[in-house]
Write an enzyme that holds these catalytic residues in place. Structure first.
Site: not given
Lengths: 78, 242
Positions: B86, B203, B205
């Site tokens: 991002c 994302h 994560e």
């Protein structure tokens, strides 16, 4: 000395914000506004002995930081 | 394996990345402040999401001048795996480690939702454990993820297989409806020519545990673990210095 730097999206680059502003103006009745391109404006106070020197420095600043050459171009007024 | 998570003023997914590495992947991770000049003994580098320097001027525009960026460039040039997620992707673009730039989303809205991305390349350290064409369900959260590059740059990226992730339907079709932000060619992520630097807007994560709605992102962290541990033998070329 004051340098004015105008940063705008290149003509080939789509400007979603400009398009939205155009639509907003149309909704206010400004139908004669055919297109809006949104950009950035910087005023740089520069210690320089000449206009040429100020322009050179402003240009360097625009190349390095103020504009992204992938999507933007700029012009300078002293 | 040791990860470095770079922290800029305004990063806000740094703890998410650290959590994914330490608590889900079971590896070690350390924060590296943007004013540091060394990555220590990191095996891989994560540039996390957020709003570095408040996104002032342009996303990533000021972060690219942080002292740590020189160490990241050196690490990347030596073949070390670097991922920008991002805002981290936006920093990599501004720093010139990846080609192109980000424009405001076509919708002019901050898009915050789960999307599907297809893994198109599995010969990067961050996708090597993926199946070719695997579709991942990952969250996005960005206002400026509308990827742009000149047509000749896009043609070169496609020809050199540098488009790693593309926004698609759940079935893997890159349709206009599946494109959340207007990115050219539905590009969600790409890699550099050496294939060791990867950037993406979604994302992974934030999608490493089912409690978060998806665990599809974990495969990317497992990938880099395999890449460093040498399980992916076809990647040893990618990871050695050029």
């Amino acid at each position: 000395m004051r340098a004015r730097v105008f940063v705008t999206l290149k003509p080939s680059v789509f400007d979603p914000q400009g398009t939205t502003v155009t639509e907003a103006l149309h909704s206010l009745g400004y139908d004669t506004v055919k297109d809006v391109r949104q950009g950035k404006y910087f005023e740089l106070e520069i210690e320089a002995a000449s206009a040429d020197e100020a322009r050179r420095l402003a240009s360097e600043a625009a190349d390095k930081l103020l504009a992204n050459p992938v999507i933007e171009s700029y012009r300078i007024e002293i | 394996m040791r990860f470095a998570v770079v922290v800029f003023p305004g990063s806000n997914c740094d703890h998410d990345a650290l959590y994914a590495v330490e608590h889900v992947l079971g590896q070690t991770a350390a924060f590296v402040w943007h004013k540091d000049t060394s990555l220590g003994d990191a095996d891989a580098v994560i540039l996390p999401g957020g709003f570095a320097y408040g996104d002032y001027l342009r996303t990533g525009a000021i972060a690219r001048f942080s002292p740590i960026m020189q160490a990241i460039k050196t690490f990347a040039a030596a073949g070390g795996p670097v991922i920008g997620i991002c805002n981290g992707f936006q920093v990599l673009l501004e720093a010139g480690l990846l080609p192109g730039a980000m424009l405001r989303n076509r919708s002019v809205r901050f898009q915050c939702e789960h999307v599907y991305v297809k893994v198109e390349q599995t010969d990067t350290p961050f996708t090597l454990a993926c199946a070719p064409g695997q579709v991942l369900r990952l969250p996005i959260a960005h206002g400026e993820g509308n990827y742009y590059a000149e047509p000749d740059v896009i043609a070169r990226l496609e020809q050199q297989r540098q488009v790693v992730f593309r926004y698609t339907t759940a079935q893997g079709a890159a349709t206009a409806e599946a494109n959340p932000n207007g990115s050219v060619h539905n590009i969600a992520g790409l890699c550099n020519e050496a294939r060791n630097v990867v950037g993406l807007m979604p994302h992974p994560e934030r999608a490493c545990e089912l409690a978060l709605g998806s665990a599809d992102g974990l495969v990317m962290f497992k990938s880099v673990l395999q890449a460093i541990n040498g399980v992916g033998s076809h990647l040893s070329r990618t990871l050695s210095p050029r």
